[in-house]
Design a protein around this motif. Structure first.
Motif, PDB file in Angstrom:
ATOM      1  N   SER A 182      37.981  48.476  38.986  1.00 34.32           N
ATOM      2  CA  SER A 182      39.392  48.821  39.162  1.00 34.32           C
ATOM      3  C   SER A 182      40.229  47.596  38.853  1.00 34.32           C
ATOM      4  O   SER A 182      39.784  46.459  39.068  1.00 34.32           O
ATOM      5  CB  SER A 182      39.671  49.294  40.588  1.00 34.32           C
ATOM      6  OG  SER A 182      38.877  50.423  40.904  1.00 34.32           O
ATOM      7  N   MET A 183      41.451  47.819  38.370  1.00 34.35           N
ATOM      8  CA  MET A 183      42.322  46.698  38.007  1.00 34.35           C
ATOM      9  C   MET A 183      43.743  46.966  38.498  1.00 34.35           C
ATOM     10  O   MET A 183      44.262  48.072  38.340  1.00 34.35           O
ATOM     11  CB  MET A 183      42.332  46.507  36.483  1.00 34.35           C
ATOM     12  CG  MET A 183      43.204  45.360  36.012  1.00 34.35           C
ATOM     13  SD  MET A 183      43.257  45.225  34.202  1.00 34.35           S
ATOM     14  CE  MET A 183      41.568  44.667  33.876  1.00 34.35           C
ATOM     15  N   GLY A 184      44.328  45.965  39.106  1.00 32.04           N
ATOM     16  CA  GLY A 184      45.746  46.001  39.468  1.00 32.04           C
ATOM     17  C   GLY A 184      46.476  44.949  38.662  1.00 32.04           C
ATOM     18  O   GLY A 184      45.937  43.868  38.400  1.00 32.04           O
ATOM     19  N   THR A 185      47.695  45.256  38.230  1.00 33.80           N
ATOM     20  CA  THR A 185      48.420  44.339  37.356  1.00 33.80           C
ATOM     21  C   THR A 185      49.891  44.262  37.754  1.00 33.80           C
ATOM     22  O   THR A 185      50.399  45.089  38.510  1.00 33.80           O
ATOM     23  CB  THR A 185      48.364  44.807  35.884  1.00 33.80           C
ATOM     24  OG1 THR A 185      49.144  45.997  35.746  1.00 33.80           O
ATOM     25  CG2 THR A 185      46.945  45.094  35.446  1.00 33.80           C
ATOM     26  N   THR A 195      36.648  44.649  41.650  1.00 33.22           N
ATOM     27  CA  THR A 195      38.090  44.820  41.423  1.00 33.22           C
ATOM     28  C   THR A 195      38.670  43.568  40.789  1.00 33.22           C
ATOM     29  O   THR A 195      38.227  42.440  41.048  1.00 33.22           O
ATOM     30  CB  THR A 195      38.815  45.124  42.740  1.00 33.22           C
ATOM     31  OG1 THR A 195      38.348  44.219  43.749  1.00 33.22           O
ATOM     32  CG2 THR A 195      38.542  46.539  43.202  1.00 33.22           C
ATOM     33  N   ILE A 196      39.713  43.776  39.978  1.00 30.35           N
ATOM     34  CA  ILE A 196      40.340  42.697  39.219  1.00 30.35           C
ATOM     35  C   ILE A 196      41.844  42.757  39.436  1.00 30.35           C
ATOM     36  O   ILE A 196      42.446  43.836  39.376  1.00 30.35           O
ATOM     37  CB  ILE A 196      40.020  42.833  37.713  1.00 30.35           C
ATOM     38  CG1 ILE A 196      38.510  42.734  37.474  1.00 30.35           C
ATOM     39  CG2 ILE A 196      40.766  41.777  36.894  1.00 30.35           C
ATOM     40  CD1 ILE A 196      38.088  43.131  36.061  1.00 30.35           C
ATOM     41  N   GLY A 197      42.470  41.608  39.671  1.00 29.93           N
ATOM     42  CA  GLY A 197      43.923  41.504  39.779  1.00 29.93           C
ATOM     43  C   GLY A 197      44.455  40.637  38.659  1.00 29.93           C
ATOM     44  O   GLY A 197      43.968  39.523  38.455  1.00 29.93           O
ATOM     45  N   VAL A 198      45.454  41.129  37.936  1.00 27.42           N
ATOM     46  CA  VAL A 198      45.992  40.426  36.769  1.00 27.42           C
ATOM     47  C   VAL A 198      47.443  40.052  37.027  1.00 27.42           C
ATOM     48  O   VAL A 198      48.315  40.921  37.117  1.00 27.42           O
ATOM     49  CB  VAL A 198      45.897  41.297  35.498  1.00 27.42           C
ATOM     50  CG1 VAL A 198      46.428  40.536  34.285  1.00 27.42           C
ATOM     51  CG2 VAL A 198      44.463  41.744  35.263  1.00 27.42           C
ATOM     52  N   VAL A 199      47.715  38.743  37.143  1.00 26.77           N
ATOM     53  CA  VAL A 199      49.085  38.266  37.299  1.00 26.77           C
ATOM     54  C   VAL A 199      49.517  37.344  36.154  1.00 26.77           C
ATOM     55  O   VAL A 199      50.682  36.956  36.078  1.00 26.77           O
ATOM     56  CB  VAL A 199      49.298  37.549  38.649  1.00 26.77           C
ATOM     57  CG1 VAL A 199      49.138  38.530  39.807  1.00 26.77           C
ATOM     58  CG2 VAL A 199      48.360  36.358  38.812  1.00 26.77           C
ATOM     59  N   GLY A 200      48.587  36.982  35.258  1.00 28.30           N
ATOM     60  CA  GLY A 200      48.977  36.265  34.058  1.00 28.30           C
ATOM     61  C   GLY A 200      49.928  37.130  33.248  1.00 28.30           C
ATOM     62  O   GLY A 200      49.850  38.365  33.269  1.00 28.30           O
TER      63      GLY A 200
END
Length: 385
Positions: free
Chosen positions: A321-324, A284-289
């Motif tokens: 999976s990715m959350g942004t 899983t990947i979390g993107v806050v940039g």
């Protein structure tokens, strides 16, 4: 009052502007004691947004309440408070679901959800790099701090609750970090470092932080993370080596659309694609940039339109999976405040410079060029009294 004002690309100045004041019964007026320069301020500073000259900047703010409107019941004059960068009403459908970064009321622009202090396209709210700040919906937006928040040495920790500590934590939530996980964080700016710090607090077994600035990599190592210098070789290969060829369980993106390769060439999807290859099958990947819908100043024709050449085939093939998205600060700021109050977390480890408000232009210049040792700049509009 004195305030930091955007004058145009790579130019800010400290000017006298009209005092912030109570405008509605639900407002509070806060005397700002500590405010930060944020990495996302640099997108505006660099001229990569449509921010109009004259805007007062600053969305990482804390201070003392000096006046409240007649409709404010909970927040009192004299309270020390930290303000989420999200300006939110607390009553709309999104706020009721905890999606305070996407408030349906605070931003009057058609088709927009979400508002913030002193930020392009995020509503009409002046920022807090100033002596005073008007806080709308004060009972909802003000986080009342413990008594030790009057101590200037503690304010360096508590002010991080306005944005970067919750945002770093949010990255780990989006990435579903659990105890025992291995975590790859791309970007060792303030948010990336606090994402790594959050993963460590959560019990990750190994946290790897990718950057190329020695001062930032030293801070990553200082908190117990493994520094990965992408100027010395492929960060993907280095992460695979650290994880037995499998890749990290979780990944956090804390760079955004202005990502550069080691040669200095801007590549908007660089960190996203590196994470796809750095994170294991099923990870899983979390993107806050920060990624934005349009970026006219980008050298990349796709990024001008807010688009990026994402390696979706591999992302799909690996079942990732990715959350942004922006952080809903109120989801986390109280629990993180309790960690700070009980000395379980000290996010001020990344603060390198404390400046008076008049020194803000110097702070912006050095932070923007990533001058050695300038890892986080804190401003004290009251002179640090």
């Amino acid at each position: 009052m004195k305030a930091v004002v955007y004058d145009g690309p790579r130019t800010v100045s400290v000017k006298e502007v009209p005092d912030a004041r109570i405008e509605r019964p639900t407002d509070a007026l806060v005397r700002i004691t500590t405010t930060n320069i944020c990495g996302s301020d640099l997108h505006m500073y660099d001229g990569r947004t449509d921010l109009q000259p004259g805007m007062v900047l600053g969305h990482e703010n804390m201070g003392e309440v000096i006046e409240v409107g007649d409709g404010v019941d909970l927040v009192k004059v004299g309270d020390m408070v930290c303000l989420p960068f999200n300006v939110s009403c607390g009553a709309c459908a999104n706020c009721n679901q905890g999606l305070t970064a996407y408030c349906l009321v605070a931003n009057p622009a058609p088709g927009m959800a979400g508002a913030a202090y002193g930020y392009a396209d995020m509503g009409p709210y002046a920022g807090g790099q100033a002596e005073l700040l008007r806080v709308p919906w004060a009972d909802f937006n003000c986080l009342v701090l413990p008594p030790d928040a009057r101590d200037m040495s503690r304010q360096k920790d508590y002010v991080m609750l306005s944005d970067i500590f919750p945002t770093g934590w949010h990255a780990t939530e989006l990435a579903c970090v659990r105890p025992g996980d291995s975590v790859a964080v791309y970007g060792a700016g303030p948010v990336g470092l606090l994402a790594a710090y959050s993963a460590i607090i959560k019990g990750a077994n190994k946290v790897m932080v990718v950057d190329r600035h020695p001062d930032r990599l030293r801070l990553a190592e200082q908190i117990g993370a493994i520094p990965i210098d992408d100027s010395k070789g492929s960060p993907v290969e280095q992460i695979l080596e650290q994880t037995g060829g499998m890749g990290a369980d979780r990944g956090c993106e804390a760079v955004g659309h202005q990502a550069h390769d080691p040669s200095g060439q801007e590549k908007s999807a660089l960190t996203l694609n590196n994470l796809v290859h750095s994170v294991r099958f099923g990870g899983t990947i979390g993107v806050v940039g920060v990624f934005i819908p349009k970026d006219p100043g980008s050298p990349d024709p796709l990024q001008k339109q807010g688009k990026a050449p994402f390696d979706y085939g591999m992302f799909w093939f690996k079942g990732q999976s990715m959350g942004t998205g922006q952080c809903n600060v109120k989801n986390y700021n109280r629990q993180l405040m309790n960690l700070i109050a009980n000395h379980k977390a000290d996010p001020s480890f990344l603060v390198s410079h404390e400046l008076k408000l008049d020194q803000a232009p110097e702070g912006y210049r050095n932070f923007d060029v990533r001058a050695d040792g300038w890892t986080k700049v804190v401003l004290h509009p009251d002179g640090g009294r």
